[in-house]
Design a protein around this motif. Sequence first.
Motif, PDB file in Angstrom:
ATOM      1  N   GLU A 237       0.855  -1.350   0.004  1.00  0.00           N
ATOM      2  CA  GLU A 237       0.084   0.067  -0.029  1.00  0.00           C
ATOM      3  C   GLU A 237       0.931   1.129   0.047  1.00  0.00           C
ATOM      4  O   GLU A 237       0.401   2.244  -0.632  1.00  0.00           O
ATOM      5  CB  GLU A 237      -0.897  -0.019   1.171  1.00  0.00           C
ATOM      6  CG  GLU A 237      -1.819   1.202   1.313  1.00  0.00           C
ATOM      7  CD  GLU A 237      -2.701   1.437   0.174  1.00  0.00           C
ATOM      8  OE1 GLU A 237      -3.073   2.525   0.098  1.00  0.00           O
ATOM      9  OE2 GLU A 237      -3.235   0.738  -0.418  1.00  0.00           O
ATOM     10  N   ARG A 238       1.954   1.243   0.883  1.00  0.00           N
ATOM     11  CA  ARG A 238       2.769   2.415   0.846  1.00  0.00           C
ATOM     12  C   ARG A 238       3.489   2.527  -0.523  1.00  0.00           C
ATOM     13  O   ARG A 238       3.637   3.687  -1.079  1.00  0.00           O
ATOM     14  CB  ARG A 238       3.944   2.161   1.749  1.00  0.00           C
ATOM     15  CG  ARG A 238       4.905   3.229   1.865  1.00  0.00           C
ATOM     16  CD  ARG A 238       5.893   3.298   3.188  1.00  0.00           C
ATOM     17  NE  ARG A 238       6.753   4.365   3.253  1.00  0.00           N
ATOM     18  CZ  ARG A 238       7.925   4.472   2.901  1.00  0.00           C
ATOM     19  NH1 ARG A 238       8.426   3.308   2.061  1.00  0.00           N
ATOM     20  NH2 ARG A 238       8.670   5.491   2.894  1.00  0.00           N
ATOM     21  N   GLN A 239       3.863   1.343  -1.255  1.00  0.00           N
ATOM     22  CA  GLN A 239       4.591   1.697  -2.535  1.00  0.00           C
ATOM     23  C   GLN A 239       3.540   1.986  -3.497  1.00  0.00           C
ATOM     24  O   GLN A 239       3.984   2.883  -4.267  1.00  0.00           O
ATOM     25  CB  GLN A 239       5.220   0.074  -3.012  1.00  0.00           C
ATOM     26  CG  GLN A 239       6.211  -0.302  -2.124  1.00  0.00           C
ATOM     27  CD  GLN A 239       6.715  -1.788  -2.397  1.00  0.00           C
ATOM     28  OE1 GLN A 239       6.061  -2.358  -3.105  1.00  0.00           O
ATOM     29  NE2 GLN A 239       8.107  -1.977  -2.150  1.00  0.00           N
ATOM     30  N   ALA A 240       2.269   1.558  -3.301  1.00  0.00           N
ATOM     31  CA  ALA A 240       1.324   2.218  -4.309  1.00  0.00           C
ATOM     32  C   ALA A 240       1.043   3.772  -4.111  1.00  0.00           C
ATOM     33  O   ALA A 240       1.151   4.554  -5.101  1.00  0.00           O
ATOM     34  CB  ALA A 240      -0.007   1.643  -4.211  1.00  0.00           C
ATOM     35  N   ARG A 241       0.992   4.076  -2.962  1.00  0.00           N
ATOM     36  CA  ARG A 241       0.831   5.640  -2.851  1.00  0.00           C
ATOM     37  C   ARG A 241       2.078   6.518  -3.085  1.00  0.00           C
ATOM     38  O   ARG A 241       2.033   7.454  -3.842  1.00  0.00           O
ATOM     39  CB  ARG A 241       0.787   5.941  -1.259  1.00  0.00           C
ATOM     40  CG  ARG A 241      -0.537   5.174  -0.835  1.00  0.00           C
ATOM     41  CD  ARG A 241      -0.816   5.517   0.897  1.00  0.00           C
ATOM     42  NE  ARG A 241      -1.564   4.856   1.468  1.00  0.00           N
ATOM     43  CZ  ARG A 241      -2.126   5.081   2.792  1.00  0.00           C
ATOM     44  NH1 ARG A 241      -1.769   5.797   3.487  1.00  0.00           N
ATOM     45  NH2 ARG A 241      -3.183   4.418   3.286  1.00  0.00           N
ATOM     46  N   GLU A 242       3.354   5.978  -2.944  1.00  0.00           N
ATOM     47  CA  GLU A 242       4.544   6.403  -3.589  1.00  0.00           C
ATOM     48  C   GLU A 242       4.604   6.662  -5.025  1.00  0.00           C
ATOM     49  O   GLU A 242       5.103   7.644  -5.582  1.00  0.00           O
ATOM     50  CB  GLU A 242       5.837   5.993  -3.007  1.00  0.00           C
ATOM     51  CG  GLU A 242       6.009   5.936  -1.544  1.00  0.00           C
ATOM     52  CD  GLU A 242       6.436   7.332  -0.816  1.00  0.00           C
ATOM     53  OE1 GLU A 242       6.732   8.057  -1.797  1.00  0.00           O
ATOM     54  OE2 GLU A 242       6.079   7.496   0.317  1.00  0.00           O
ATOM     55  N   ALA A 243       4.207   5.492  -5.568  1.00  0.00           N
ATOM     56  CA  ALA A 243       3.977   5.613  -7.034  1.00  0.00           C
ATOM     57  C   ALA A 243       3.088   6.457  -7.540  1.00  0.00           C
ATOM     58  O   ALA A 243       3.366   7.311  -8.424  1.00  0.00           O
ATOM     59  CB  ALA A 243       3.695   4.202  -7.713  1.00  0.00           C
ATOM     60  N   ARG A 244       1.990   6.675  -7.065  1.00  0.00           N
ATOM     61  CA  ARG A 244       0.749   7.777  -7.426  1.00  0.00           C
ATOM     62  C   ARG A 244       1.449   9.213  -7.143  1.00  0.00           C
ATOM     63  O   ARG A 244       1.176   9.955  -8.010  1.00  0.00           O
ATOM     64  CB  ARG A 244      -0.481   7.325  -6.743  1.00  0.00           C
ATOM     65  CG  ARG A 244      -1.099   6.369  -7.200  1.00  0.00           C
ATOM     66  CD  ARG A 244      -2.711   6.250  -6.461  1.00  0.00           C
ATOM     67  NE  ARG A 244      -2.786   6.181  -5.130  1.00  0.00           N
ATOM     68  CZ  ARG A 244      -2.618   5.025  -4.477  1.00  0.00           C
ATOM     69  NH1 ARG A 244      -2.953   3.894  -5.259  1.00  0.00           N
ATOM     70  NH2 ARG A 244      -2.896   5.004  -3.003  1.00  0.00           N
ATOM     71  N   ARG A 245       2.112   9.287  -6.251  1.00  0.00           N
ATOM     72  CA  ARG A 245       2.741  10.597  -5.696  1.00  0.00           C
ATOM     73  C   ARG A 245       3.736  11.160  -6.777  1.00  0.00           C
ATOM     74  O   ARG A 245       3.728  12.241  -7.030  1.00  0.00           O
ATOM     75  CB  ARG A 245       3.201  10.782  -4.364  1.00  0.00           C
ATOM     76  CG  ARG A 245       3.749  12.049  -3.875  1.00  0.00           C
ATOM     77  CD  ARG A 245       4.063  12.003  -2.769  1.00  0.00           C
ATOM     78  NE  ARG A 245       2.963  11.607  -1.483  1.00  0.00           N
ATOM     79  CZ  ARG A 245       2.933  10.549  -0.913  1.00  0.00           C
ATOM     80  NH1 ARG A 245       3.843   9.646  -0.998  1.00  0.00           N
ATOM     81  NH2 ARG A 245       1.943  10.301  -0.065  1.00  0.00           N
TER      82      ARG A 245
END
Length: 331
Positions: A237-245
Amino acid sequence: MSELVTGEAVALELRPAKLPSRALAVLLDLVAAVTVYVVVSIALVAATASLDPAAQTAISLALFLLLLVGIPMAVETLSHGRSLGKMACGLRVVRDDGGPIRFRHALVRGLIGVIEILMSMGVVACIASLVSSRGRRLGDVFAGTLVVRERLPVGPVGSVPPPPPWLAGRFAGLDLSAVPDGLWLAVRQYLTRMRQLDPQVGHAMAERLAADLADRTGAPVPQGVPAAAYLAAVVQERQAREARRAFGHGAGGATATGGGPAGVSGPAGVYAPPPVHRTALPAAYPSHPAGPSAPAGSSSPSVPSAPAAPHTPVSAPPVAEGPSTGFVPPA
């Protein structure tokens, strides 16, 4: 794996070297030693040509013992158990308690190695290694040493294994802003190396990391979710947020809704397709003969409104009043 107990009562799990790798290491050491011995012998014969045969025999014997026994013992002592062949094969000689060997260990191994390797052509050493449960030859038994592998065959390191499919998107609402970077690093290191750990040690470590992560996020670990799967799902989930950001897709939605999956929630228009740019038709195409024309010098795009009735002329959007500068803002 072979469990050794150190002087501090710490159990070490070491992988003993197998017979093929040890034989290859010994072969490389012998090839290097024999090469040096031949070169030095040729030079020594030329230098001692004037001596009697007894002196030449004594010098040759001393050179043989020095190059094939003395120098390998010195190299193993100074390198803490790594000869040239062992370094090439990723092996090391250690004590029974896992510590580095000293000169007495190398001396016993070298002297017995003359008998079981050089004089018997390696037959005694091979039989002893096959009989021993940890692959030790007679020199290792009498010296209290063990040959272990330093380079272990491991899987690709650096990628976190994906969580179970039934946990995908379950932790989209967690607040991860209070989790420090040190805890993220510890979780990633555990997930990338959990297959190499002892099952009991790995489970206890996963429980501690999951408890620390739950304290930082303010949400307990769900019932029935294994600790390792919980850690993998939160990291994903953190990696997904970082990718979206990083790529600018859904950054506003991730901040406003706690990082939900793209396309589910967020401000209007964030995930909408890009607008279609329409340009004004030139006067040569009388598509709308009765419609009002746009102001002169303006080429701003316009989106026609839905016609109320057939053949109703399409009106242009209102233009903000102000001094005309001839500048048209981009779409």
